[in-house]
Design a protein around this motif. Sequence first.
Motif, PDB file in Angstrom:
ATOM      1  N   THR A 304     -33.501   8.335  30.547  1.00  0.00           N
ATOM      2  CA  THR A 304     -32.555   8.946  29.609  1.00  0.00           C
ATOM      3  C   THR A 304     -32.021   7.902  28.645  1.00  0.00           C
ATOM      4  N   ASP A 305     -31.662   6.724  29.169  1.00  0.00           N
ATOM      5  CA  ASP A 305     -31.172   5.638  28.317  1.00  0.00           C
ATOM      6  C   ASP A 305     -32.229   5.264  27.272  1.00  0.00           C
ATOM      7  N   TRP A 306     -33.490   5.192  27.717  1.00  0.00           N
ATOM      8  CA  TRP A 306     -34.575   4.806  26.811  1.00  0.00           C
ATOM      9  C   TRP A 306     -34.712   5.806  25.673  1.00  0.00           C
ATOM     10  N   LEU A 307     -34.657   7.093  25.995  1.00  0.00           N
ATOM     11  CA  LEU A 307     -34.766   8.125  24.969  1.00  0.00           C
ATOM     12  C   LEU A 307     -33.623   8.029  23.963  1.00  0.00           C
ATOM     13  N   ILE A 308     -32.404   7.825  24.464  1.00  0.00           N
ATOM     14  CA  ILE A 308     -31.233   7.718  23.587  1.00  0.00           C
ATOM     15  C   ILE A 308     -31.429   6.596  22.577  1.00  0.00           C
ATOM     16  N   PHE A 309     -31.843   5.428  23.055  1.00  0.00           N
ATOM     17  CA  PHE A 309     -31.962   4.277  22.150  1.00  0.00           C
ATOM     18  C   PHE A 309     -33.157   4.426  21.214  1.00  0.00           C
ATOM     19  N   ALA A 310     -34.242   5.031  21.713  1.00  0.00           N
ATOM     20  CA  ALA A 310     -35.417   5.240  20.865  1.00  0.00           C
ATOM     21  C   ALA A 310     -35.073   6.149  19.689  1.00  0.00           C
ATOM     22  N   TYR A 311     -34.321   7.233  19.950  1.00  0.00           N
ATOM     23  CA  TYR A 311     -33.887   8.117  18.856  1.00  0.00           C
ATOM     24  C   TYR A 311     -32.905   7.398  17.935  1.00  0.00           C
ATOM     25  N   GLY A 315     -32.894   6.432  13.535  1.00  0.00           N
ATOM     26  CA  GLY A 315     -31.851   6.871  12.613  1.00  0.00           C
ATOM     27  C   GLY A 315     -31.278   8.236  12.904  1.00  0.00           C
ATOM     28  N   ILE A 316     -31.529   8.769  14.114  1.00  0.00           N
ATOM     29  CA  ILE A 316     -30.982  10.072  14.493  1.00  0.00           C
ATOM     30  C   ILE A 316     -29.521   9.893  14.901  1.00  0.00           C
ATOM     31  N   SER A 317     -28.647  10.779  14.437  1.00  0.00           N
ATOM     32  CA  SER A 317     -27.214  10.660  14.741  1.00  0.00           C
ATOM     33  C   SER A 317     -26.956  10.927  16.222  1.00  0.00           C
ATOM     34  N   ASN A 318     -25.823  10.434  16.722  1.00  0.00           N
ATOM     35  CA  ASN A 318     -25.460  10.639  18.134  1.00  0.00           C
ATOM     36  C   ASN A 318     -25.363  12.126  18.478  1.00  0.00           C
ATOM     37  N   ARG A 319     -24.841  12.901  17.552  1.00  0.00           N
ATOM     38  CA  ARG A 319     -24.701  14.348  17.765  1.00  0.00           C
ATOM     39  C   ARG A 319     -26.081  15.003  17.912  1.00  0.00           C
ATOM     40  N   GLU A 320     -27.015  14.589  17.046  1.00  0.00           N
ATOM     41  CA  GLU A 320     -28.357  15.156  17.097  1.00  0.00           C
ATOM     42  C   GLU A 320     -29.136  14.660  18.321  1.00  0.00           C
ATOM     43  N   LYS A 324     -31.113  16.815  21.049  1.00  0.00           N
ATOM     44  CA  LYS A 324     -32.489  16.525  21.443  1.00  0.00           C
ATOM     45  C   LYS A 324     -32.616  16.460  22.960  1.00  0.00           C
ATOM     46  N   LEU A 325     -31.701  15.754  23.613  1.00  0.00           N
ATOM     47  CA  LEU A 325     -31.764  15.614  25.072  1.00  0.00           C
ATOM     48  C   LEU A 325     -31.601  16.969  25.745  1.00  0.00           C
ATOM     49  N   LYS A 326     -30.727  17.793  25.190  1.00  0.00           N
ATOM     50  CA  LYS A 326     -30.429  19.096  25.796  1.00  0.00           C
ATOM     51  C   LYS A 326     -31.588  20.079  25.636  1.00  0.00           C
ATOM     52  N   PHE A 327     -32.149  20.159  24.417  1.00  0.00           N
ATOM     53  CA  PHE A 327     -33.098  21.228  24.139  1.00  0.00           C
ATOM     54  C   PHE A 327     -34.562  20.801  24.251  1.00  0.00           C
ATOM     55  N   THR A 328     -34.857  19.523  24.018  1.00  0.00           N
ATOM     56  CA  THR A 328     -36.236  19.052  24.140  1.00  0.00           C
ATOM     57  C   THR A 328     -36.546  18.584  25.554  1.00  0.00           C
ATOM     58  N   TYR A 329     -35.559  17.921  26.192  1.00  0.00           N
ATOM     59  CA  TYR A 329     -35.810  17.321  27.509  1.00  0.00           C
ATOM     60  C   TYR A 329     -35.010  17.983  28.630  1.00  0.00           C
ATOM     61  N   LYS A 330     -34.213  19.018  28.285  1.00  0.00           N
ATOM     62  CA  LYS A 330     -33.441  19.783  29.273  1.00  0.00           C
ATOM     63  C   LYS A 330     -32.473  18.894  30.064  1.00  0.00           C
ATOM     64  N   ILE A 331     -31.895  17.887  29.391  1.00  0.00           N
ATOM     65  CA  ILE A 331     -30.874  17.024  30.001  1.00  0.00           C
ATOM     66  C   ILE A 331     -29.524  17.532  29.501  1.00  0.00           C
ATOM     67  N   ILE A 339     -23.456   8.758  24.919  1.00  0.00           N
ATOM     68  CA  ILE A 339     -24.527   8.248  24.057  1.00  0.00           C
ATOM     69  C   ILE A 339     -24.076   6.977  23.348  1.00  0.00           C
ATOM     70  N   LYS A 340     -22.843   6.968  22.842  1.00  0.00           N
ATOM     71  CA  LYS A 340     -22.295   5.777  22.186  1.00  0.00           C
ATOM     72  C   LYS A 340     -22.272   4.587  23.146  1.00  0.00           C
ATOM     73  N   GLN A 341     -21.817   4.832  24.371  1.00  0.00           N
ATOM     74  CA  GLN A 341     -21.741   3.774  25.379  1.00  0.00           C
ATOM     75  C   GLN A 341     -23.133   3.233  25.720  1.00  0.00           C
ATOM     76  N   THR A 342     -24.087   4.137  25.845  1.00  0.00           N
ATOM     77  CA  THR A 342     -25.456   3.737  26.199  1.00  0.00           C
ATOM     78  C   THR A 342     -26.051   2.847  25.112  1.00  0.00           C
ATOM     79  N   ILE A 343     -25.893   3.231  23.849  1.00  0.00           N
ATOM     80  CA  ILE A 343     -26.432   2.451  22.731  1.00  0.00           C
ATOM     81  C   ILE A 343     -25.809   1.063  22.700  1.00  0.00           C
TER      82      ILE A 343
END
Length: 359
Positions: A304-311, A315-320, A324-331, A339-343
């Motif tokens: 999950t951390d890897w996906l957050i930083f890759a997006y 240039g994808i916003s934290n909100r988007e 993405k995590l919710k609808f593409t990866y069902k997280i 997300i801010k903390q992870t980045i």
Amino acid sequence: MIIKNINKYNSVDKFIDACQKDIGIKQLIDSKIIPEITKEILLEKGVKPSLDGFFYKNQIFDLRTKLGKDTTKDYGQTYNVEVPELERTNIVKFLEHLVPEAPEIKRFLLATLSNQFQEEIKNIRKKYDIQESGFSNAEECKKWVKEKKKLAKKELKNITLADHIIKNRETGHIFGEKDNYSDNIFTSLGKLKKDCNDLFNKYKLPAPLVAETYIIWDLNNLRLVGYLNSYNFSDPFVTPNKWTLNDEKKTINWGIPKGKFGIFISRPVTKKSLKKYIDQHWERVKKEMEIFYEEVPLNKNFKTDWLIFAYHKLGISNREICGKLKFTYKINDIKIDKIKQTISRLKIRIEQIEAVTRK
């Protein structure tokens, strides 16, 4: 004859049924972006019957528009748009099948997010005529290998067996037989293997098979999953090994494999005393082990951390990213603050990975 008006509905239940059959609203429901339409949702969105007591078809469009705006407000525009740089089929499968429990795997995944590391990867690919993002299909790779093997015949034309042995000793790389194109240090394929392993060793990353596969294919070859996952099955505890020669008749030495951290026993001890020692000194042992392996602390669910930083890097916003995590990866349990903390945390970890190369 009575003509039925299909553009209006005489009850709330019939109107709700029509809403849920609407293509746009149905997509939102099927994607779990919104729940099924209820009377409460109609009330919340201000959708009510007209003065004549009927609901009308244009109200379905109005409801769909309101639901779409709400979703965009919560998750931005990119949540339901494919991001080609990241969401290629093999990358999604790669993350699904990888089990990043071993420190070597987490360290590799973290390095893939490093701009410094990626720049060095690109330089090697450019040097050996590999596509900038690695090969994406077998046909392209086969064509490249065929060209390199053809070149290898020319490169080996005037090389003697003595040259081969001396050169291997000088470089410290014993790759194989003289005519083995993929291993010979005199050929481009052999030099590529050396450069791949040298780069991964420089970053303290798992090199055998992983390095060359990643540089040639990036994350587009699922064999890489198998090579990485093999690190999950290695025994973390090491006991001394007996090295032998002459059909195991002569003992040469006792020792531990190179690069392994271990607890040495200077005299016979009991199981109880060994356990007591570990319990009493675990914090010190743990700290020394972290230093020995130059370990970078990472979350257990690192995918999950890897996906957050890759997006984030795309240039994808934290909100988007949240969408993405919710609808593409069902997280579903990730919030924007998380997300801010992870980045922020991963930026520090990546700097630690890069710092290893400057020691």
